[in-house]
Design a protein around this motif. Sequence first.
Motif, short mmCIF file in Angstrom:
data_model
loop_
_atom_site.label_atom_id
_atom_site.label_comp_id
_atom_site.label_asym_id
_atom_site.label_seq_id
_atom_site.Cartn_x
_atom_site.Cartn_y
_atom_site.Cartn_z
N SER A 87 44.20 52.12 39.03
CA SER A 87 42.91 52.50 39.88
C SER A 87 42.16 51.38 40.29
CB SER A 87 42.06 53.69 39.27
OG SER A 87 41.60 53.20 38.04
N ARG A 88 42.42 50.40 39.48
CA ARG A 88 41.58 49.02 39.47
C ARG A 88 42.44 47.78 40.18
NH1 ARG A 88 38.01 48.26 34.55
NH2 ARG A 88 37.00 46.49 35.87
N PHE A 89 43.53 48.22 40.67
CA PHE A 89 44.65 47.29 41.30
C PHE A 89 43.88 46.38 42.22
CE2 PHE A 89 47.41 46.11 44.79
CZ PHE A 89 48.47 45.10 43.89
N HIS A 90 43.25 46.87 43.17
CA HIS A 90 42.49 45.90 44.21
C HIS A 90 41.61 44.93 43.48
CE1 HIS A 90 44.24 47.89 47.56
NE2 HIS A 90 43.91 49.14 47.22
N GLU A 91 40.96 45.12 42.46
CA GLU A 91 40.12 44.27 41.69
C GLU A 91 40.97 43.16 41.12
OE1 GLU A 91 36.80 43.83 38.01
OE2 GLU A 91 37.56 45.81 38.77
N ILE A 92 42.24 43.71 40.42
CA ILE A 92 43.14 42.93 39.70
C ILE A 92 43.74 41.83 40.83
CG2 ILE A 92 45.31 42.79 38.31
CD1 ILE A 92 44.14 45.51 37.21
N LEU A 93 44.20 42.48 41.85
CA LEU A 93 44.69 41.67 42.89
C LEU A 93 43.75 40.48 43.37
CD1 LEU A 93 47.11 40.90 44.80
CD2 LEU A 93 46.30 42.72 46.24
N ARG A 94 42.55 40.89 43.68
CA ARG A 94 41.48 39.95 44.15
C ARG A 94 41.16 38.94 43.29
NH1 ARG A 94 36.50 38.82 42.76
NH2 ARG A 94 36.36 40.96 41.47
N ARG A 95 41.22 38.96 42.05
CA ARG A 95 41.13 38.02 40.95
C ARG A 95 42.37 37.26 40.87
NH1 ARG A 95 38.44 41.02 35.81
NH2 ARG A 95 39.24 39.18 34.73
N ALA A 96 43.48 37.80 40.71
CA ALA A 96 44.77 37.01 40.81
C ALA A 96 44.79 36.22 41.95
CB ALA A 96 45.91 37.94 40.62
N SER A 97 44.43 36.44 42.90
CA SER A 97 44.61 35.61 44.39
C SER A 97 43.63 34.49 44.44
CB SER A 97 44.14 36.64 45.42
OG SER A 97 44.25 35.98 46.77
N PHE A 98 42.31 34.77 43.73
CA PHE A 98 41.27 33.78 43.66
C PHE A 98 41.79 32.77 42.69
CE2 PHE A 98 37.55 31.92 41.62
CZ PHE A 98 36.82 31.55 42.61
N SER A 99 42.53 33.06 41.48
CA SER A 99 42.94 32.24 40.60
C SER A 99 44.31 31.47 41.04
CB SER A 99 43.44 32.98 39.29
OG SER A 99 42.49 33.26 38.67
N THR A 100 45.15 32.01 41.72
CA THR A 100 46.31 31.21 42.45
C THR A 100 45.68 30.07 43.54
OG1 THR A 100 46.73 32.95 43.79
CG2 THR A 100 47.98 32.88 41.85
N GLU A 101 44.65 30.48 44.14
CA GLU A 101 44.19 29.72 45.21
C GLU A 101 43.45 28.50 44.54
OE1 GLU A 101 41.58 29.50 49.02
OE2 GLU A 101 41.39 31.50 47.89
N VAL A 102 42.42 28.76 43.42
CA VAL A 102 41.70 27.68 42.84
C VAL A 102 42.66 26.76 42.06
CG1 VAL A 102 40.13 27.18 41.35
CG2 VAL A 102 39.55 28.96 42.96
N VAL A 103 43.46 27.15 41.34
CA VAL A 103 44.33 26.32 40.28
C VAL A 103 45.41 25.74 40.83
CG1 VAL A 103 45.14 26.29 38.19
CG2 VAL A 103 43.40 27.88 38.41
#
Length: 326
Positions: free
Chosen positions: A122-138
């Motif tokens: 149910s919190r998939f969109h939050e997980i995806l947002r954070r994963a997307s942010f990490s892959t972009e920054v790192v």
Amino acid sequence: MALALGGPPVPFAGRKYPGSHEGEDLDCNCRPGEDAWWTQGAYFTCCPAHTPPACVPNQSCLAVRRVISVFVRNASRNKRSRRDPLTKEVDTLVQLVLQTYKLKKLVIKEDMLKIVNKKYKSRFHEILRRASFSTEVVFGIDLKEIDSVKPSYALVSKMDLPNNGRLSRGRGLPKTGLLMILLGMIFMKGNCASEEKTWEFLNKMRIFAGKRHFIFGEPRKLITQDFVKLKYLAYRQVPNSDPPSYEFLWGPRAHAETSKMKVLEFLAKINDTVPSALPSLYEEALRDEEERARATVPDRADPTAMASVVRAPVPGAAARPRPSEA
């Protein structure tokens, strides 16, 4: 490999400290002995004789500090937030994204949902947002939705480094994120950063010359040889320096594949703000955009260009005799 992932840091409002919350000095222009104040979401530098209200805000220092903090939080082997149940889910999703990127395939939402613990779906969109942010920054990889009917995402690198950013074939992780951060640091330092200041900056990100990094390998070789050989960075001796000292600038390939505005947008996203929040950098980036636009528009008043158009041969013209020759 395990990454500790998270979002942008929360400002430490009203907190006075020399150095960061992890015991490291801030990368700012403070003189030795000055105090660093973090209040109301802004970073201030002041001499010992000043009180906080008399300090002058330094937004570039704020931006640099947050870049360091966000990078460290998102590129660590250790789990920093064990109380956050989503950290492991974000970490797992990042691994899937990197593997898919290596295979040059699309990321399918259905595949992502399969590896997320069912109690957190149910919190998939939050997980995806954070994963997307990490892959972009790192890693310097953008996750872009290309099909909303059957949700799927394309993985787009911010730069065109060889082998999907890994530089060499075989094992390894993309190095594009570090390159983008270096380009941003050089931009913030006035388009030229001394080698000494560059390593001070990298050390705060826990990247040390001669010490192998689990993502970037041997940093000195990567930065002073690989990025330079690929012409993303220029590494030159400072004129008339004795003893010799060196500095970094953008290389020609960096100018060709990105721009100051794109790099500023990247830095602004890390800082959870907009490019115009860094006015001096934003104005310079705008001027750079205008210069690029002018360089791509052909000069219609150029007589040489007009002459070349007039003198261009017409197909079949040589075969037709002139009226006087008929």
